[in-house]
Design an enzyme around this catalytic site. Structure first.
Site, short mmCIF file in Angstrom:
data_model
loop_
_atom_site.label_atom_id
_atom_site.label_comp_id
_atom_site.label_asym_id
_atom_site.label_seq_id
_atom_site.Cartn_x
_atom_site.Cartn_y
_atom_site.Cartn_z
N ARG A 1 13.46 9.76 34.08
CA ARG A 1 12.34 10.49 33.17
C ARG A 1 12.82 9.62 31.54
O ARG A 1 13.91 9.35 31.45
CB ARG A 1 12.86 11.90 33.02
N HIS A 18 4.31 5.13 34.11
CA HIS A 18 4.95 6.08 34.74
C HIS A 18 4.37 6.37 36.17
O HIS A 18 3.74 7.33 36.29
CB HIS A 18 4.96 7.52 33.99
P1 NDP Z 1 17.74 14.61 43.62
O1 NDP Z 1 17.82 15.88 43.11
O2 NDP Z 1 17.41 14.64 45.27
O3 NDP Z 1 19.00 13.87 43.21
C1 NDP Z 1 19.39 13.84 41.77
C2 NDP Z 1 20.54 13.12 42.15
O4 NDP Z 1 21.24 12.78 40.90
C3 NDP Z 1 21.86 13.67 42.93
O5 NDP Z 1 22.67 12.80 43.62
C4 NDP Z 1 22.87 14.28 41.70
O6 NDP Z 1 24.30 14.22 42.36
C5 NDP Z 1 22.64 13.35 40.83
N1 NDP Z 1 23.18 13.74 39.47
C6 NDP Z 1 22.60 14.96 38.88
N2 NDP Z 1 22.92 14.88 37.62
C7 NDP Z 1 23.93 13.80 37.48
C8 NDP Z 1 25.03 13.40 36.34
N3 NDP Z 1 24.92 13.96 35.18
N4 NDP Z 1 25.59 12.29 36.82
C9 NDP Z 1 25.64 11.76 37.84
N5 NDP Z 1 24.64 11.90 38.67
C10 NDP Z 1 23.94 13.08 38.75
O7 NDP Z 1 16.47 13.84 42.73
P2 NDP Z 1 15.57 12.74 43.64
O8 NDP Z 1 16.02 11.78 43.92
O9 NDP Z 1 14.45 13.59 44.53
O10 NDP Z 1 14.68 12.42 42.25
C11 NDP Z 1 15.36 11.83 40.97
C12 NDP Z 1 14.40 11.93 39.88
O11 NDP Z 1 13.43 10.83 39.86
C13 NDP Z 1 13.63 13.08 39.59
O12 NDP Z 1 14.08 14.34 39.13
C14 NDP Z 1 12.54 12.70 38.91
O13 NDP Z 1 12.88 12.97 37.36
C15 NDP Z 1 12.33 11.24 39.01
N6 NDP Z 1 11.01 10.86 39.63
C16 NDP Z 1 10.26 9.59 39.01
C17 NDP Z 1 9.08 9.28 39.44
C18 NDP Z 1 8.40 8.32 38.70
O14 NDP Z 1 7.40 7.89 39.23
N7 NDP Z 1 8.94 7.54 37.86
C19 NDP Z 1 8.49 9.87 40.75
C20 NDP Z 1 9.37 10.84 41.22
C21 NDP Z 1 10.58 11.44 40.80
P3 NDP Z 1 24.34 15.15 43.43
O15 NDP Z 1 23.89 14.88 44.70
O16 NDP Z 1 26.00 15.15 43.78
O17 NDP Z 1 24.05 16.81 43.23
#
Ligand code: NDP
Length: 306
Positions: free
Chosen positions: A221, A269
């Site tokens: 994001r 995006h």
């Molecule tokens: P998930 O919720 O499945 O995964 C998020 C991951 O980030 C998890 O592994 C989590 O750790 C980790 N995480 C969260 N906070 C932290 C932190 N502070 N430090 C380190 N690791 C952290 O999300 P998705 O993979 O489904 O999607 C990720 C993001 O991609 C979405 O939230 C969205 O914003 C973005 N996105 C962008 C798109 C685009 O077109 N550009 C399209 C779709 C999504 P843990 O597993 O240990 O909880």
């Protein structure tokens, strides 16, 4: 019982038609044309106007139209009901293909060969592959898919997440003890969710931890990055290039120096746009679950923020 679609930047009619194809008995309205707000028990949202949900006094379920939910969780008047998101192979495949495309064009030095082509230069002497060691911030649904695919392509892959992961071929690091993550990598992919912790994450304090110049691929994001810091890091060599899909202000203002920076490639995006055909069956399944009193799937944790 009825469903409301609130998505000012999207064509709600397409989503409505897809839902009606699955179940033509559904009562679906597109905001702001809602006749009986008290009948609405499910809201399907993308960038809804904050505060508008309070008119739906019998709301039981909120569904994001995409994988991200920050646009919903940031609503200061969000009701205390389940919020679900889209988890689908089509979103993961599009995102993985985008990141792989960005990694490969860097790995295969395409910026050099594009210049050579323009100058009609035939350079077979330069070895055409950069060694890359990829670090992925966020090993969730999307991060773990791209990590697995990059391993299959033969790359060394590290991942950083809150909890340790067991993904074949991927070295997992945790946020509390990142260990070798920042030491090893020279490509940094951001696939973090947008939370208070990740706001402004891609900034000097992170770039200063990188031991080698890195190529940045930013697809989480826009608010996770400080674009001023990215530009400075490109100038001082902490970053040797960037492939960016998300921005602090979208659409990216014409005045942004990112548009014509020689080391930046950018897209509007669209790394992984939710396909209504893939998303609607997931939303409908959750709607049925809510109506039948069963647990919904892909519910997000409001306390974690993702
Ligand atoms: P998930 O919720 O499945 O995964 C998020 C991951 O980030 C998890 O592994 C989590 O750790 C980790 N995480 C969260 N906070 C932290 C932190 N502070 N430090 C380190 N690791 C952290 O999300 P998705 O993979 O489904 O999607 C990720 C993001 O991609 C979405 O939230 C969205 O914003 C973005 N996105 C962008 C798109 C685009 O077109 N550009 C399209 C779709 C999504 P843990 O597993 O240990 O909880």
């Amino acid at each position: 019982m009825s469903i409301v679609i609130i998505a000012p930047t999207r064509d709600g009619q397409i989503w409505k038609n897809e839902l009606l194809e699955l179940d033509n008995s559904l009562d679906i309205e597109i905001y702001p044309n809602v006749k009986n707000p008290e009948n609405v028990n499910c809201a399907i949202l993308w960038l809804h106007p904050y505060g508008c949900l309070k008119q739906f006094s019998n709301l039981k379920l909120i569904c994001s139209m995409g994988a991200g939910v920050d646009h919903i969780l940031n609503d200061p008047e969000l009701p205390e009901i389940p919020v679900t998101r889209i988890v689908s192979d089509t979103i993961s495949t599009s995102m993985s293909n985008y990141v792989i495309m960005a990694v490969l064009q860097h790995h295969r030095m395409m910026e050099k060969f594009e210049v050579d082509q323009n100058n009609k230069v035939w350079d077979q002497a330069t070895f055409p592959e950069r060694e890359v060691k990829i670090g992925i911030l966020g090993l969730g649904v999307l991060g773990s898919d791209v990590a697995t695919k990059l391993v299959h392509l033969g790359f060394e892959v590290h991942g950083l997440s809150k909890s340790r992961k067991n993904i074949e071929g991927v070295t997992s690091h945790i946020e509390d003890d990142p260990g070798g993550f920042f030491r090893e990598i020279n490509v940094l992919v951001c696939l973090l969710p947008m939370t208070e912790e990740t706001r402004g994450y891609l900034s000097h304090s992170l770039f200063n931890r990188l031991e080698k110049p890195c190529y940045l691929i930013s697809v989480g994001r826009g608010f996770q990055q400080k674009e001023v810091d990215i530009l400075e890091a490109l100038d001082n060599g902490k970053l040797n290039g960037a492939f960016i899909d998300v921005f602090e202000v979208e659409p990216l203002p014409e005045s942004s120096p990112l548009w014509d920076h020689p080391k930046v490639k950018l897209t509007p995006h669209n790394a992984s746009i939710t396909n209504p055909k893939a998303a609607v069956p997931i939303i409908y399944d959750n709607y049925r679950r809510m109506v039948e009193g069963r647990d919904v799937i892909h519910e997000v944790s409001k306390s974690k923020g993702y």
